[in-house]
Design a protein around this motif. Structure first.
Motif, PDB file in Angstrom:
ATOM      1  N   ILE A  80       0.844  -1.199   0.000  1.00  0.00           N
ATOM      2  CA  ILE A  80       0.000   0.000   0.000  1.00  0.00           C
ATOM      3  C   ILE A  80       0.879   1.250   0.000  1.00  0.00           C
ATOM      4  O   ILE A  80       0.561   2.251  -0.643  1.00  0.00           O
ATOM      5  CB  ILE A  80      -0.931  -0.007   1.233  1.00  0.00           C
ATOM      6  CG1 ILE A  80      -1.921  -1.176   1.135  1.00  0.00           C
ATOM      7  CG2 ILE A  80      -1.696   1.313   1.341  1.00  0.00           C
ATOM      8  CD1 ILE A  80      -2.738  -1.396   2.391  1.00  0.00           C
ATOM      9  N   GLY A  81       2.021   1.175   0.697  1.00  0.00           N
ATOM     10  CA  GLY A  81       2.933   2.312   0.770  1.00  0.00           C
ATOM     11  C   GLY A  81       3.469   2.723  -0.590  1.00  0.00           C
ATOM     12  O   GLY A  81       3.701   3.917  -0.830  1.00  0.00           O
ATOM     13  N   ILE A  82       3.673   1.759  -1.485  1.00  0.00           N
ATOM     14  CA  ILE A  82       4.140   2.091  -2.838  1.00  0.00           C
ATOM     15  C   ILE A  82       3.072   2.892  -3.580  1.00  0.00           C
ATOM     16  O   ILE A  82       3.359   3.921  -4.205  1.00  0.00           O
ATOM     17  CB  ILE A  82       4.504   0.817  -3.609  1.00  0.00           C
ATOM     18  CG1 ILE A  82       5.755   0.168  -3.006  1.00  0.00           C
ATOM     19  CG2 ILE A  82       4.746   1.124  -5.085  1.00  0.00           C
ATOM     20  CD1 ILE A  82       6.184  -1.090  -3.699  1.00  0.00           C
ATOM     21  N   ASN A  83       1.824   2.431  -3.496  1.00  0.00           N
ATOM     22  CA  ASN A  83       0.730   3.161  -4.143  1.00  0.00           C
ATOM     23  C   ASN A  83       0.554   4.548  -3.521  1.00  0.00           C
ATOM     24  O   ASN A  83       0.257   5.523  -4.226  1.00  0.00           O
ATOM     25  CB  ASN A  83      -0.566   2.366  -4.022  1.00  0.00           C
ATOM     26  CG  ASN A  83      -0.533   1.069  -4.822  1.00  0.00           C
ATOM     27  OD1 ASN A  83       0.133   0.981  -5.854  1.00  0.00           O
ATOM     28  ND2 ASN A  83      -1.220   0.048  -4.345  1.00  0.00           N
ATOM     29  N   LEU A  84       0.751   4.614  -2.208  1.00  0.00           N
ATOM     30  CA  LEU A  84       0.638   5.904  -1.530  1.00  0.00           C
ATOM     31  C   LEU A  84       1.724   6.864  -2.017  1.00  0.00           C
ATOM     32  O   LEU A  84       1.454   8.050  -2.275  1.00  0.00           O
ATOM     33  CB  LEU A  84       0.744   5.696  -0.021  1.00  0.00           C
ATOM     34  CG  LEU A  84       0.657   6.945   0.863  1.00  0.00           C
ATOM     35  CD1 LEU A  84      -0.664   7.666   0.650  1.00  0.00           C
ATOM     36  CD2 LEU A  84       0.828   6.565   2.332  1.00  0.00           C
ATOM     37  N   ALA A  85       2.946   6.360  -2.165  1.00  0.00           N
ATOM     38  CA  ALA A  85       4.044   7.200  -2.657  1.00  0.00           C
ATOM     39  C   ALA A  85       3.771   7.670  -4.089  1.00  0.00           C
ATOM     40  O   ALA A  85       4.099   8.809  -4.443  1.00  0.00           O
ATOM     41  CB  ALA A  85       5.353   6.427  -2.591  1.00  0.00           C
TER      42      ALA A  85
END
Length: 396
Positions: A80-85
């Motif tokens: 999820i952190g990749i999509n958030l970035a």
């Protein structure tokens, strides 16, 4: 923008770190010790023989975690952190592109208004020379000539102001976009380079799918949910399996070498830690509630922002059409009043000519500002729906 790109790389590395928790770990340890016994006595108090050894031990250990309920949630959180970035990168990209559009169009309109004021000064100079000739002929009074002089002074002041606006706009352009050698080469446009939503309903639907603020709030809520799972996993058992092979030289005075394998299964259950883990769960539950509220607020702000951007676009378009009519009417009126004044056939005075020139000048300035505002309104709508990106604008 480059900082956000680096943040995306960091998120990708975090995912790799989390993925490594599923893989076994291997460790090689080597130790060498040296013994030096100073004194050794037996039970009778006599000296015993000293036989020191210098053991060398090498250990290879392979360990695999079998059960850890938190690592799956941590891995999903990192994904999820990749999509958030990525969404934060898109948000920053939109902000920068919008600033670039404002800077570019600001310099274009500043140059346009400078040119309008320059032509107005030339017109005033020509009119003042005509008034001087007419004054010498006795066709006008000194007060009429003074009005023309005052009008020229006002036009020159406006021209100086427009020149200062060009300098300011150029500095802003270079600060946002980069060095510019010749601002006269900038091309004017009043239409966006891509299609914009054709209706408010279409804009709202697009924003629900693309607006980065809404998507960021959604992803942060998902991360908060994963944090709760991770906190709960701290109260669940973990299990691991390890295989250790050791090889020792000069083991003791009795044995020289030893090679040993140890297979070990470990189960750990941290069922109590002074309330820390339960407090962490309660904390993450509250964070989840907060992120839910922030998501609801982001959705409302998105609807308000898109509606406002759409209304501003329609308003700026209507205002632009009205100003165009105003400029056309002012041109016709100024031409007719000037012709009547120069022919002497009508009752037009110097003040009438000055006022008509002033109305025309103001209309032309208003037209330049209105065209720029209409262009900005189009890109502001694209930004509000989340489409002001390099990919949608087909930028290389």
């Amino acid at each position: 923008l480059n900082a956000e790109r680096e943040n995306l790389i960091v998120s990708e590395q975090d995912l790799k770190i989390s993925k490594s928790e599923y893989l076994p770990s291997a460790t090689i340890t080597s130790s060498k010790s040296q013994e030096n016994t100073k004194k050794l006595t037996n039970q009778s108090g006599g000296n015993a023989s000293i036989n020191d050894v210098d053991p060398l031990t090498t250990v290879i250990k392979i360990e695999q975690t079998l059960i850890d309920l938190g690592r799956s949630a941590d891995y999903q959180k990192k994904k999820i952190g990749i999509n958030l970035a990525r969404e934060k990168l898109i948000k920053k990209e939109q902000d920068i592109l919008y600033k670039a559009i404002e800077a570019y169009s600001g310099l274009v309109v500043a140059k346009e208004k400078e040119e309008i004021n320059r032509k107005n000064v030339e017109l005033k100079i020509s009119q003042l020379e005509n008034e001087r000739i007419r004054l010498e002929r006795g066709e006008i009074k000194l007060s009429d000539f003074a009005q023309s002089e005052s009008s020229l002074a006002g036009a020159e002041a406006q021209y100086i102001q427009s020149q200062n606006e060009v300098i300011t706009s150029k500095l802003n352009y270079e600060n946002v976009i980069g060095k510019i050698n010749n601002e006269n080469n900038l091309q004017k446009s009043i239409q966006s380079i891509v299609n914009i939503p054709l209706s408010l309903e279409n804009a709202i639907e697009l924003s629900k799918q693309n607006n980065p603020d809404v998507k960021i709030a959604q992803l942060e809520l998902q991360q908060a949910e994963k944090d709760i799972t991770i906190a709960k996993s701290d109260l669940t058992p973990t299990a691991s399996l390890s295989l250790e092979r050791s090889y020792t030289e000069d083991l003791s005075t009795t044995y020289d070498e030893r090679e040993k394998d140890v297979l070990k299964a470990t189960v750990s259950w941290p069922f109590y830690s002074g309330g820390k883990k339960y407090a962490t769960i309660d904390k993450n539950q509250s964070i989840k509630v907060r992120q839910r509220l922030l998501l609801d607020n982001a959705v409302k702000n998105n609807l308000t922002g898109v509606t406002s951007a759409w209304a501003n676009l329609r308003s700026s378009e209507s205002f632009l059409n009205s100003v165009r009519v105003q400029v056309k009417a002012a041109e016709i009126a100024n031409e007719g009043i000037t012709a009547e004044y120069l022919s002497g056939a009508g009752s037009r005075s110097t003040l009438d000519v000055i006022q008509s020139n002033s109305l025309l000048l103001n209309a032309q300035i208003s037209l330049a500002n209105s065209e720029r505002n209409y262009l900005i309104a189009q890109y502001n709508l694209l930004k509000s729906v989340g489409l002001l990106t390099s990919s949608y604008l087909n930028l290389k």
